[in-house]
Write a protein that holds these residues in place. Sequence first.
Motif: not given
Length: 122
Positions: A17-40
């Motif tokens: 939508f006209g804005d630039r985004y920095i994109v990261f790929q994440v792969q869940n290699t464990g046996d739990e579900t992730f529900y939140s994320a933060s980035i610094t």
Amino acid sequence: MCCRFFEAAFAGLKRCFGDRYIVFQVQNTGDETFYSASITIHTLKGRHVVFSHILSKPFLSNENDCPPGRKSLFPEDTAFLAVEKTSDIPFDDDLRATIVLCTEADPGKTCVQQKVEFVLKK
């Protein structure tokens, strides 16, 4: 409950939508579900924090999707995280992102992190 791990990699700089985004790929290699994320994000030289944010509905199905995404990352699933590229985040500088993913399983949420080094090219 064996493991709570994930892999992370820099996927690039995308437009949405006209804005630039920095994109990261994440792969869940464990046996739990992730529900939140933060980035610094901080510079490696000088270690200045240039971005820090908790993401709402963080998991994008495709690297070309625009935020918001879905709320969960299931075991063995791959998704993408996107953060808006602000003027505080420099081009052509060595950067490090600390990506934190959290579960909400009882008795409380557990968080794990990965660090990704990258350089943004114009």
